[in-house]
Motif scaffolding. Sequence first.
Motif, PDB file in Angstrom:
ATOM      1  N   ALA A 105       0.836  -1.199   0.000  1.00 37.94           N
ATOM      2  CA  ALA A 105       0.000   0.000   0.000  1.00 37.94           C
ATOM      3  C   ALA A 105       0.859   1.232   0.000  1.00 37.94           C
ATOM      4  O   ALA A 105       0.552   2.227  -0.671  1.00 37.94           O
ATOM      5  N   ASP A 106       1.950   1.219   0.778  1.00 34.70           N
ATOM      6  CA  ASP A 106       2.807   2.407   0.829  1.00 34.70           C
ATOM      7  C   ASP A 106       3.424   2.700  -0.528  1.00 34.70           C
ATOM      8  O   ASP A 106       3.519   3.851  -0.960  1.00 34.70           O
ATOM      9  N   SER A 107       3.804   1.636  -1.237  1.00 37.06           N
ATOM     10  CA  SER A 107       4.399   1.828  -2.566  1.00 37.06           C
ATOM     11  C   SER A 107       3.391   2.390  -3.543  1.00 37.06           C
ATOM     12  O   SER A 107       3.684   3.261  -4.350  1.00 37.06           O
ATOM     13  N   THR A 108       2.165   1.881  -3.482  1.00 33.79           N
ATOM     14  CA  THR A 108       1.105   2.367  -4.395  1.00 33.79           C
ATOM     15  C   THR A 108       0.799   3.820  -4.126  1.00 33.79           C
ATOM     16  O   THR A 108       0.640   4.647  -5.037  1.00 33.79           O
ATOM     17  N   GLU A 109       0.698   4.207  -2.828  1.00 39.85           N
ATOM     18  CA  GLU A 109       0.388   5.600  -2.477  1.00 39.85           C
ATOM     19  C   GLU A 109       1.500   6.521  -2.950  1.00 39.85           C
ATOM     20  O   GLU A 109       1.247   7.618  -3.456  1.00 39.85           O
ATOM     21  N   SER A 110       2.736   6.034  -2.786  1.00 40.90           N
ATOM     22  CA  SER A 110       3.876   6.848  -3.221  1.00 40.90           C
ATOM     23  C   SER A 110       3.854   7.061  -4.736  1.00 40.90           C
ATOM     24  O   SER A 110       4.121   8.146  -5.240  1.00 40.90           O
ATOM     25  N   THR A 111       3.504   6.011  -5.479  1.00 38.05           N
ATOM     26  CA  THR A 111       3.435   6.125  -6.960  1.00 38.05           C
ATOM     27  C   THR A 111       2.353   7.095  -7.384  1.00 38.05           C
ATOM     28  O   THR A 111       2.536   7.909  -8.302  1.00 38.05           O
ATOM     29  N   SER A 112       1.190   7.047  -6.731  1.00 36.39           N
ATOM     30  CA  SER A 112       0.082   7.944  -7.067  1.00 36.39           C
ATOM     31  C   SER A 112       0.462   9.391  -6.825  1.00 36.39           C
ATOM     32  O   SER A 112       0.196  10.287  -7.639  1.00 36.39           O
ATOM     33  N   GLU A 113       1.128   9.606  -5.659  1.00 37.38           N
ATOM     34  CA  GLU A 113       1.519  10.983  -5.338  1.00 37.38           C
ATOM     35  C   GLU A 113       2.527  11.488  -6.360  1.00 37.38           C
ATOM     36  O   GLU A 113       2.478  12.626  -6.815  1.00 37.38           O
ATOM     37  N   TRP A 114       3.471  10.600  -6.712  1.00 34.90           N
ATOM     38  CA  TRP A 114       4.499  11.001  -7.678  1.00 34.90           C
ATOM     39  C   TRP A 114       3.883  11.305  -9.056  1.00 34.90           C
ATOM     40  O   TRP A 114       4.252  12.263  -9.718  1.00 34.90           O
ATOM     41  N   THR A 115       2.895  10.474  -9.463  1.00 32.74           N
ATOM     42  CA  THR A 115       2.220  10.686 -10.760  1.00 32.74           C
ATOM     43  C   THR A 115       1.440  12.000 -10.765  1.00 32.74           C
ATOM     44  O   THR A 115       1.448  12.752 -11.750  1.00 32.74           O
ATOM     45  N   SER A 116       0.741  12.306  -9.656  1.00 28.98           N
ATOM     46  CA  SER A 116      -0.013  13.563  -9.567  1.00 28.98           C
ATOM     47  C   SER A 116       0.922  14.739  -9.706  1.00 28.98           C
ATOM     48  O   SER A 116       0.613  15.742 -10.376  1.00 28.98           O
ATOM     49  N   ASN A 117       2.089  14.630  -9.093  1.00 33.90           N
ATOM     50  CA  ASN A 117       3.063  15.712  -9.203  1.00 33.90           C
ATOM     51  C   ASN A 117       3.534  15.886 -10.643  1.00 33.90           C
ATOM     52  O   ASN A 117       3.748  17.010 -11.114  1.00 33.90           O
ATOM     53  N   LYS A 118       3.742  14.758 -11.327  1.00 38.41           N
ATOM     54  CA  LYS A 118       4.163  14.838 -12.722  1.00 38.41           C
ATOM     55  C   LYS A 118       3.086  15.500 -13.598  1.00 38.41           C
ATOM     56  O   LYS A 118       3.392  16.277 -14.504  1.00 38.41           O
ATOM     57  N   PHE A 139      -4.760   7.760 -11.355  1.00 43.81           N
ATOM     58  CA  PHE A 139      -3.840   8.745 -10.802  1.00 43.81           C
ATOM     59  C   PHE A 139      -4.431  10.118 -11.109  1.00 43.81           C
ATOM     60  O   PHE A 139      -4.568  10.491 -12.286  1.00 43.81           O
ATOM     61  N   CYS A 140      -4.818  10.880 -10.116  1.00 44.99           N
ATOM     62  CA  CYS A 140      -5.566  12.138 -10.331  1.00 44.99           C
ATOM     63  C   CYS A 140      -4.892  13.311  -9.654  1.00 44.99           C
ATOM     64  O   CYS A 140      -4.184  13.156  -8.649  1.00 44.99           O
ATOM     65  N   THR A 141      -5.169  14.503 -10.197  1.00 46.86           N
ATOM     66  CA  THR A 141      -4.884  15.775  -9.546  1.00 46.86           C
ATOM     67  C   THR A 141      -6.161  16.591  -9.545  1.00 46.86           C
ATOM     68  O   THR A 141      -6.855  16.682 -10.552  1.00 46.86           O
ATOM     69  N   GLY A 142      -6.483  17.118  -8.402  1.00 51.69           N
ATOM     70  CA  GLY A 142      -7.730  17.876  -8.287  1.00 51.69           C
ATOM     71  C   GLY A 142      -8.846  17.066  -7.693  1.00 51.69           C
ATOM     72  O   GLY A 142      -9.949  17.596  -7.449  1.00 51.69           O
ATOM     73  N   ARG A 143      -8.633  15.781  -7.441  1.00 54.95           N
ATOM     74  CA  ARG A 143      -9.623  14.909  -6.832  1.00 54.95           C
ATOM     75  C   ARG A 143      -8.933  13.654  -6.308  1.00 54.95           C
ATOM     76  O   ARG A 143      -7.757  13.432  -6.552  1.00 54.95           O
ATOM     77  N   SER A 144      -9.703  12.824  -5.591  1.00 51.21           N
ATOM     78  CA  SER A 144      -9.125  11.602  -5.033  1.00 51.21           C
ATOM     79  C   SER A 144      -8.796  10.619  -6.151  1.00 51.21           C
ATOM     80  O   SER A 144      -9.397  10.655  -7.226  1.00 51.21           O
ATOM     81  N   ASP A 145      -7.826   9.722  -5.862  1.00 48.06           N
ATOM     82  CA  ASP A 145      -7.421   8.767  -6.886  1.00 48.06           C
ATOM     83  C   ASP A 145      -8.372   7.582  -6.909  1.00 48.06           C
ATOM     84  O   ASP A 145      -8.087   6.504  -6.369  1.00 48.06           O
ATOM     85  N   ASP A 146      -9.527   7.784  -7.512  1.00 45.33           N
ATOM     86  CA  ASP A 146     -10.470   6.664  -7.682  1.00 45.33           C
ATOM     87  C   ASP A 146     -11.242   6.886  -8.963  1.00 45.33           C
ATOM     88  O   ASP A 146     -11.164   7.945  -9.586  1.00 45.33           O
ATOM     89  N   ALA A 147     -11.976   5.886  -9.337  1.00 48.18           N
ATOM     90  CA  ALA A 147     -12.736   5.927 -10.598  1.00 48.18           C
ATOM     91  C   ALA A 147     -14.155   6.420 -10.391  1.00 48.18           C
ATOM     92  O   ALA A 147     -15.022   6.207 -11.253  1.00 48.18           O
ATOM     93  N   GLY A 148     -14.448   7.048  -9.279  1.00 43.54           N
ATOM     94  CA  GLY A 148     -15.759   7.627  -9.029  1.00 43.54           C
ATOM     95  C   GLY A 148     -16.829   6.574  -8.979  1.00 43.54           C
ATOM     96  O   GLY A 148     -16.750   5.611  -8.209  1.00 43.54           O
ATOM     97  N   VAL A 149     -17.843   6.725  -9.773  1.00 39.46           N
ATOM     98  CA  VAL A 149     -18.985   5.804  -9.763  1.00 39.46           C
ATOM     99  C   VAL A 149     -18.591   4.407 -10.219  1.00 39.46           C
ATOM    100  O   VAL A 149     -19.346   3.448 -10.032  1.00 39.46           O
ATOM    101  N   TYR A 150     -17.388   4.298 -10.839  1.00 44.51           N
ATOM    102  CA  TYR A 150     -16.962   2.976 -11.336  1.00 44.51           C
ATOM    103  C   TYR A 150     -16.018   2.283 -10.347  1.00 44.51           C
ATOM    104  O   TYR A 150     -15.481   1.213 -10.644  1.00 44.51           O
ATOM    105  N   GLU A 151     -15.772   2.902  -9.211  1.00 44.96           N
ATOM    106  CA  GLU A 151     -14.846   2.316  -8.253  1.00 44.96           C
ATOM    107  C   GLU A 151     -15.530   1.158  -7.511  1.00 44.96           C
ATOM    108  O   GLU A 151     -15.995   1.291  -6.380  1.00 44.96           O
ATOM    109  N   LYS A 152     -15.612   0.041  -8.207  1.00 48.17           N
ATOM    110  CA  LYS A 152     -16.274  -1.166  -7.694  1.00 48.17           C
ATOM    111  C   LYS A 152     -15.415  -2.385  -8.030  1.00 48.17           C
ATOM    112  O   LYS A 152     -14.463  -2.273  -8.831  1.00 48.17           O
ATOM    113  N   PRO A 153     -15.732  -3.518  -7.450  1.00 49.47           N
ATOM    114  CA  PRO A 153     -14.909  -4.707  -7.733  1.00 49.47           C
ATOM    115  C   PRO A 153     -14.801  -5.027  -9.217  1.00 49.47           C
ATOM    116  O   PRO A 153     -13.738  -5.473  -9.690  1.00 49.47           O
TER     117      PRO A 153
END
Length: 595
Positions: free
Chosen positions: A105-118, A146-160
């Motif tokens: 989880a820590d690695s994934t969070e770090s990648t998301s943060e790094w991508t948002s910065n890019k 990977f998002c900037t301006g919102r949480s890193d999820d697929a919104g209404v599609y964030e399902k299994p």
Amino acid sequence: MNKRLRFLLSKFRLQRLRSRFLVAMIIISLPPLFILGYFSFDIAKNTLMETNAQTYENHLETSSEVADLLFRSIINMNRSIVVNNEVREVLSNSNAAQSSGPKSADSTESTSEWTSNKLQKAINNNQFDTKFVNSICVFNLEFKTFCTGRSDDAGVYEKPDKIKLIQQTDWYQSALQDQGKVVFLGYDILDHSKNSFSTVKLFRDASSPSGQTIGLLVVNISTDIFTNIFNENSNTGGFMALDNSSESSKIVFNNGLTDKSVLKEGDNQSLIQQLQQNGYLISQYQNQTTDWTFIHLIKVNELLKQSNQIRTLTTLIAVSMGIIALMYAIFISGSITRPLLQIKKMMVDWTMGAREFDETFEQDEVGTIGETFKRVVSENKQLNERLVHSELKEREAELRALQAQIKPHFLYNTLDSIYWMATLQKNHDVAQMAISLSESFKLSLNKGKDTISVFKELKHIEHYMTIQNIRYHNRFQYVQEVEPALMGMEIMKLLLQPLVENAIYHGLEPKVGEGTIRLTGKRDEGFLVFTVEDDGVGIADLTVTEQGYGLKNVRERLTLYYGTTSSLTISSVVNQGTQLQIRFQLFGEKRDADA
């Protein structure tokens, strides 16, 4: 048929003149006022609607050009992010990591943060205006977000079953079909927010010959962008933007329709027809970049609010003018029929014997008729009095004529005695003068008749010339040239003799030596023309001669007897002579059997 029509018309015809005039005024004045008001409002309404539609069509065209600039800026931002090597590298590594197994989880969070910065760095480096950009999201092939301006999820599609759900969506299929082209969608594909819409673009691997897909870019844009596009004014209706890329059009932006529930789902044309049926005036324009339809809509009753006020005002003015016209018609009809009723009463009284009237009239046409009738009545009274007086004079003249019948016989007998005494004494001049005077006197009397044949009138002139030549010792030569066809025609007596007499006294008598008088007579285009010419001293002032009793009497008698077509003309040259001509037309060619 005509009789039946006249009978039907007589049933509906008003008896009183005032009523007829009043009805005619109403028919003439009121309907045109209302018709004019109706057509004026209708023309004003149509003109206003056409002008409004054309104005906002031009406004929408300008707005569409502004939208193209803003949308192209968003397209350029999409392209800039897609070609950014660092972002592409993150996606490639993410796809490789997903295939190698799960990370912590820590690695994934770090990648998301790094991508948002890019992502943020890519935007800042290109200095894009992100005023209306709500969020930017990048998806890898497994739809890791990977998002900037919102949480890193697929919104209404964030399902299994997120992958399956996204792959089945229309917007994802459109992105695949367009092969890297920026696709504008009329709604927020992640949150289905009413205040934003999305653009979608594929990430493709530049190193792959087939351009393999490595991810997906989603940019969510605020609908506030349309405030810059439309430069809206709430006082002039509102605007809508319709996405008609699918079978059922979607409303991207709306600030003109307060209740969207009145619209049923349908294509672009169906929605426009529904708006028109709900009382909206529609102007529309197709945006070039997105193929969306920009619409300006305004309630027709709001647009025509001022026109309706004009219609109300026009109706009030028309009604007021109608009332004024009606009152004026009543006044005018009364002012016309009142003097006519006075004239009618005067005529009735006149038939009953009245001859004096005190009624007064205005100085108009009807008043002129009334005053004329009063004058005719007065003149009629005077004529009756004159007629009675003339009848008395006529009776008196008849008595005097009976008394004077003995005078011609006495004169004839006296002249006859003079003739025989002169003959016995062998005084031939006196005898000739007596017999000529006797014959001349007989011809002038003409047994009391007003007309005489041309032949006898010429004989009268010959006797007159005989007497004058005896007086003046044969100084005058008389030449007569009259067409034979004229001799039997009846003319007014003593018509030619005064002309010969005028020639002697004004032309030949003052002349030294002998002189000639020439009398000619002929027909000219239905007129009889007699000319008396002399070679005397002439006349210096024709006015004095024309005003003399003899010629003035001839002219008046000629006009009275033969009408205004007759004429008497005089021309003269001093020391050369004078010419008198009379011209008249016979009413009927009467002939004397003795001619």
